[in-house]
Design a protein around this motif. Structure first.
Motif, PDB file in Angstrom:
ATOM      1  N   GLU A  18       0.824  -1.207   0.000  1.00  0.00           N
ATOM      2  CA  GLU A  18       0.000   0.000   0.000  1.00  0.00           C
ATOM      3  C   GLU A  18       0.861   1.261   0.000  1.00  0.00           C
ATOM      4  N   ALA A  19       1.990   1.219   0.720  1.00  0.00           N
ATOM      5  CA  ALA A  19       2.893   2.369   0.744  1.00  0.00           C
ATOM      6  C   ALA A  19       3.503   2.601  -0.638  1.00  0.00           C
ATOM      7  N   LYS A  20       3.828   1.527  -1.351  1.00  0.00           N
ATOM      8  CA  LYS A  20       4.348   1.655  -2.719  1.00  0.00           C
ATOM      9  C   LYS A  20       3.304   2.307  -3.618  1.00  0.00           C
ATOM     10  N   ALA A  21       2.037   1.901  -3.456  1.00  0.00           N
ATOM     11  CA  ALA A  21       0.962   2.472  -4.273  1.00  0.00           C
ATOM     12  C   ALA A  21       0.779   3.960  -3.992  1.00  0.00           C
ATOM     13  N   GLU A  22       1.087   4.375  -2.748  1.00  0.00           N
ATOM     14  CA  GLU A  22       0.968   5.796  -2.380  1.00  0.00           C
ATOM     15  C   GLU A  22       2.214   6.598  -2.771  1.00  0.00           C
ATOM     16  N   GLY A  23       3.223   5.924  -3.329  1.00  0.00           N
ATOM     17  CA  GLY A  23       4.439   6.624  -3.746  1.00  0.00           C
ATOM     18  C   GLY A  23       5.363   6.982  -2.608  1.00  0.00           C
ATOM     19  N   ILE A  24       5.364   6.157  -1.530  1.00  0.00           N
ATOM     20  CA  ILE A  24       6.168   6.451  -0.345  1.00  0.00           C
ATOM     21  C   ILE A  24       7.436   5.596  -0.295  1.00  0.00           C
ATOM     22  N   LEU A  25       7.345   4.353  -0.777  1.00  0.00           N
ATOM     23  CA  LEU A  25       8.456   3.412  -0.679  1.00  0.00           C
ATOM     24  C   LEU A  25       8.898   2.917  -2.047  1.00  0.00           C
TER      25      LEU A  25
END
Length: 339
Positions: free
Chosen positions: A19-26
């Motif tokens: 989910e963090a990857k989808a939000e552009g965080i990781l």
């Protein structure tokens, strides 16, 4: 209370990171042609870079770069052999400088993760027990898991909870030869400190207690010669205390260093500490850079760097106090946790 299954834990972590990857965080990539440590470009946006663990900026110091390049020119990109058999020529110089810096015998390891895997299974005996601070670094917790197959009790202690720690020591005192408490000097998530002086007093009360500190986030910016937070809290290094520092992060190079005043422990680790025998040694470039950094640490310049960082930490705390950002712990370390 029901136990959390290992697979359930991994599934949860996988979901959070996905989910963090989808939000552009990781899982991002830096897009810069050159890095300065000040700014970084992500997705075409030039950002101020506050995620760097090089707290003094030594990784950009020209002297470290020159040290690394000269070492490559003289010795190649690697020395592909176990250090147990043969060390490349620069190692001796680095070890001598680090022993001056820490004022104690040292053992250099490839990194802190492999260092913990080398040291913990070596010094902890089958008749011992291990207590882990809940926030101690994953690399320490992971190495301690290897002890369970040997029947060594491994338990978690609530973060910095000395009352719970003493209670567990009392329960284990009749069952274990040594009781190891493992903690960070400066915690990598909250940026708070281990109560080192109180733990030393506890070890005097319970001679079975041995202390194992991962102080990689406390290195360089604190203490005499930048020897770190834990060492700054000690008048001398007792034989029942082991401290891991780092040659990467704030030190600006690569690798880790164990500081150990106990000759028996030192000899055992040096003779056969798993990854020390079976893993490659530090590349010449890393050792060359570390020698250059050690020279800075052994000079008065390190105190100017520490003072400048301390000014920035205080300034950040002052500015943050005027915001509504939920700072979890206000402290004097360069690690801040915004909830």
């Amino acid at each position: 209370m029901a136990k959390i299954k290992h697979n359930n834990f991994l599934d949860t972590v996988d979901q959070v990171i996905t989910e963090a990857k989808a939000e552009g965080i990781l899982h991002l990539r830096a897009e810069d042609a050159y890095l300065t440590g000040r700014q970084i470009t992500v997705n075409g946006i030039a950002c101020y870079h506050f995620g760097n663990t090089g707290y003094l900026g030594l990784e950009q110091d020209e002297r470290l770069k020159i040290g690394a390049m000269e070492a490559i020119s003289r010795y190649g990109t690697q020395f592909p052999l176990s250090k147990t058999y043969l060390a490349h020529p620069l190692y001796e110089e680095l070890e001598e400088k680090l022993e001056l810096l820490f004022e104690n015998p040292v053992i250099i390891t490839k990194n802190s993760t492999l260092g913990h895997l080398a040291v913990i299974p070596t010094v902890v005996r089958d008749e011992d027990a291990v207590l882990l601070d809940h926030q101690v670094h994953w690399s320490v917790q992971n190495a301690a898991q290897l002890l369970k197959v040997r029947g060594v009790p491994v338990q978690l202690i609530r973060h910095n909870n000395l009352e719970m720690l003493e209670s567990q020591i009392q329960k284990l005192s009749s069952k274990a030869a040594k009781i190891w408490y493992m903690a960070d000097g400066v915690y990598s998530m909250y940026g708070d400190y281990a109560p080192v002086k109180e733990l030393i007093e506890l070890s005097k009360k319970y001679p079975q207690l041995h202390l194992y500190f991962d102080d990689v986030h406390g290195m360089s910016w604190r203490g005499k010669n930048g020897m770190g937070y834990v060492m700054s809290q000690l008048e001398r290094l007792p034989e029942n205390v082991l401290v891991f520092g780092t040659l990467s992060k704030t030190f600006g190079a690569s690798g880790s260093v164990l500081v150990c005043s106990n000759k028996k422990f030192y000899d055992q680790i040096k003779n056969f500490g798993g990854p020390l025998t079976f893993s490659a040694q530090l590349e010449p470039s890393a050792v060359g850079a570390a020698i250059a950094s050690a020279n800075i640490h052994l000079s008065d310049e390190i105190y100017s760097l520490q003072k400048a960082l301390n000014y920035r930490i205080n300034y950040f705390n002052q500015r943050l106090a005027n915001t509504r950002l939920p700072l979890i712990a206000r402290n004097s370390s360069p690690v801040f946790y915004i909830g």
